[in-house]
Write an enzyme that holds these catalytic residues in place. Sequence first.
Site, PDB file in Angstrom:
ATOM      1  N   ALA A 236      47.998  39.780  42.105  1.00  0.00           N
ATOM      2  CA  ALA A 236      48.389  40.733  43.142  1.00  0.00           C
ATOM      3  C   ALA A 236      47.274  41.758  43.304  1.00  0.00           C
ATOM      4  CB  ALA A 236      49.691  41.431  42.741  1.00  0.00           C
ATOM      5  N   LYS A 237      47.417  42.543  44.378  1.00  0.00           N
ATOM      6  CA  LYS A 237      46.426  43.582  44.708  1.00  0.00           C
ATOM      7  C   LYS A 237      46.035  44.434  43.514  1.00  0.00           C
ATOM      8  CE  LYS A 237      47.539  44.831  49.349  1.00  0.00           C
ATOM      9  NZ  LYS A 237      48.627  45.510  49.993  1.00  0.00           N
ATOM     10  N   ARG A 238      47.063  44.818  42.719  1.00  0.00           N
ATOM     11  CA  ARG A 238      46.801  45.746  41.621  1.00  0.00           C
ATOM     12  C   ARG A 238      45.884  45.157  40.551  1.00  0.00           C
ATOM     13  NH1 ARG A 238      50.614  43.709  37.901  1.00  0.00           N
ATOM     14  NH2 ARG A 238      52.117  42.555  39.152  1.00  0.00           N
ATOM     15  N   HIS A 239      45.614  43.843  40.625  1.00  0.00           N
ATOM     16  CA  HIS A 239      44.729  43.252  39.619  1.00  0.00           C
ATOM     17  C   HIS A 239      43.251  43.438  39.944  1.00  0.00           C
ATOM     18  CE1 HIS A 239      48.446  40.802  38.474  1.00  0.00           C
ATOM     19  NE2 HIS A 239      48.122  41.502  37.405  1.00  0.00           N
ATOM     20  N   GLY A 240      42.956  44.149  41.044  1.00  0.00           N
ATOM     21  CA  GLY A 240      41.541  44.462  41.308  1.00  0.00           C
ATOM     22  C   GLY A 240      41.030  43.809  42.577  1.00  0.00           C
TER      23      GLY A 240
END
Length: 296
Positions: A236-240
């Site tokens: 997901a987005k939060r993984h970078g």
Amino acid sequence: MDGRFAPSPTGSLHLGNLRTALLAWLFARSAGSRFLMRVEDLDRQRVRPGCEEEQLADLRAIGIDWDGRPVRQSERLPLYEEALAGLGAAGRLYPCFCTRAEIREAVSAPHGPPGAYPGTCRELTAAQRAEREAAGRPPALRLRADGERVEFEDRVLGASAGVVDDFVVRRGDGAPAYNLAVVVDDAAQGVEEVVRGADLLDSTPRQLVLARLLGLPEPRHAHVPLVVGPDGSRLAKRHGSVTLAERRALGEADAGVVSWLASSAGLAEPGEKVGAAELVERFDPGRLAREPATFA
Ligand code: GLU
């Protein structure tokens, strides 16, 4: 066997989506088959303007091509309505007035999977239906399924099975539900093999039941492992920096992204430069990694 990729234009494709697309393309092209593109844009609340163009451009940039023009689900509403009418005429549909919260709180169907619809609205009398309609909540339509256990052989995951509950085929807002549209379109487009992420494995028994009820051919299935973040959860987005644009912003060439996608799937050595066309030559579904790949 003719294949397809069916992105929902609700956000940028990340490396996991791109990898699924690449694998779906490789299954089809390595067999000399057609590869079709379908834009799953029925969820009007979630579709983002410009997203379809960006997704298709990203797919092209990593070497994926497709036959004919992409099919857009929002342009095919009469097809879904026709399928719904057929199911309705066969006595297979009923209106459901339940909210998500009510379903969560109800006791699940005794033999169904967790979260299966408990059948609350299945046997409502005409008077009860009229009362709920008068209360103003627009009903969804559910399939009157038989709680059947469906078994199928997945080309990647092997013997698979699931129990089919009374799932939604038309949403309360009138939109055809994902499962219905997929089944109608896969058949209409002549898709013979559905290659998609393992997160959709649970949808397959439902889709097989629908195909049978609609008298449509049943495609084969290959559910490919997902890409996960360092925390083990789905990418997901939060993984970078997980989209093609974000990789480019870091100075990575598209070819480098393709190399990562291929090596993470067990189709190339880490860091090996390999293009999409070369991957077609060497693709062997038996060599495909069975485990999720970690993006770190
Ligand atoms: N549109 C679905 C998604 O993006 C995929 C549907 C499918 O491959 O069956 O998750």
